[in-house]
Design a protein around this motif. Structure first.
Motif, PDB file in Angstrom:
ATOM      1  N   ILE A 112      14.247  58.969 -42.960  1.00  0.00           N
ATOM      2  CA  ILE A 112      14.908  60.013 -42.167  1.00  0.00           C
ATOM      3  C   ILE A 112      13.954  60.549 -41.098  1.00  0.00           C
ATOM      4  CG2 ILE A 112      15.828  62.372 -42.231  1.00  0.00           C
ATOM      5  CD1 ILE A 112      16.870  61.658 -45.100  1.00  0.00           C
ATOM      6  N   MET A 113      12.736  60.852 -41.516  1.00  0.00           N
ATOM      7  CA  MET A 113      11.764  61.424 -40.585  1.00  0.00           C
ATOM      8  C   MET A 113      11.417  60.439 -39.472  1.00  0.00           C
ATOM      9  SD  MET A 113       9.463  63.438 -43.399  1.00  0.00           S
ATOM     10  CE  MET A 113       8.380  64.316 -42.280  1.00  0.00           C
ATOM     11  N   LYS A 114      11.299  59.169 -39.793  1.00  0.00           N
ATOM     12  CA  LYS A 114      11.009  58.147 -38.788  1.00  0.00           C
ATOM     13  C   LYS A 114      12.143  58.057 -37.766  1.00  0.00           C
ATOM     14  CE  LYS A 114       9.125  54.568 -36.768  1.00  0.00           C
ATOM     15  NZ  LYS A 114       8.108  54.773 -35.765  1.00  0.00           N
ATOM     16  N   LEU A 115      13.380  58.089 -38.247  1.00  0.00           N
ATOM     17  CA  LEU A 115      14.527  58.032 -37.334  1.00  0.00           C
ATOM     18  C   LEU A 115      14.554  59.244 -36.413  1.00  0.00           C
ATOM     19  CD1 LEU A 115      17.360  56.687 -39.640  1.00  0.00           C
ATOM     20  CD2 LEU A 115      16.284  55.507 -37.721  1.00  0.00           C
ATOM     21  N   LEU A 116      14.271  60.414 -36.962  1.00  0.00           N
ATOM     22  CA  LEU A 116      14.265  61.626 -36.143  1.00  0.00           C
ATOM     23  C   LEU A 116      13.107  61.601 -35.150  1.00  0.00           C
ATOM     24  CD1 LEU A 116      15.251  64.267 -38.824  1.00  0.00           C
ATOM     25  CD2 LEU A 116      16.674  63.362 -36.976  1.00  0.00           C
ATOM     26  N   GLU A 117      11.986  61.024 -35.539  1.00  0.00           N
ATOM     27  CA  GLU A 117      10.854  60.881 -34.620  1.00  0.00           C
ATOM     28  C   GLU A 117      11.252  60.010 -33.429  1.00  0.00           C
ATOM     29  OE1 GLU A 117       6.286  59.634 -35.246  1.00  0.00           O
ATOM     30  OE2 GLU A 117       7.735  58.004 -35.546  1.00  0.00           O
ATOM     31  N   GLU A 118      11.974  58.936 -33.707  1.00  0.00           N
ATOM     32  CA  GLU A 118      12.372  57.996 -32.657  1.00  0.00           C
ATOM     33  C   GLU A 118      13.513  58.512 -31.789  1.00  0.00           C
ATOM     34  OE1 GLU A 118      13.442  54.499 -34.864  1.00  0.00           O
ATOM     35  OE2 GLU A 118      11.378  53.789 -34.961  1.00  0.00           O
TER      36      GLU A 118
END
Length: 115
Positions: free
Chosen positions: A15-21
């Protein structure tokens, strides 16, 4: 390999990786992005996603914005500053875990490892 227990421990990092991107995303958008990216191999259910989002929010790693879209209220999630820093830490930790697992599963790739 859909919804393998192996993925469950990595859900918040995903989730955090997707939001970072992507900056900000709403829940359904997150589930569809994961499904598309993994060619349908990983399906995140609402029952898994929303508790993870709420936990990240409670930890101060996510902010929530509410916007009206097509006469409906939609919650958008985005990383806080501390969430951005924690994303880097969790991704490093996950990459190290993956390297260690690859070494254990396929020791031939690491000649120093003798069983």
């Amino acid at each position: 390999m859909k919804n393998s227990p192996l993925y469950k421990g990595s859900l918040t990092t995903i989730i955090m990786k997707l939001l970072e991107e992507n900056g900000r995303m709403y829940g359904y958008e997150i589930t569809q992005k994961v499904k598309k990216t993994t060619n349908g191999e990983l399906n995140i259910t609402e029952g898994a996603l929303y508790p993870a989002l709420h936990k990240l929010e409670a930890e101060g790693l996510l902010d929530v914005e509410v916007a009206k879209v097509d006469n409906r209220m939609r919650k958008y999630y985005k990383l806080t500053e501390s969430g951005k820093k924690e994303t880097v830490n969790r991704l490093e930790e996950l990459e190290e875990f993956i390297r260690n697992m690859q070494t254990l599963v396929n020791p031939k790739t690491n000649p120093d490892l003798q069983f």
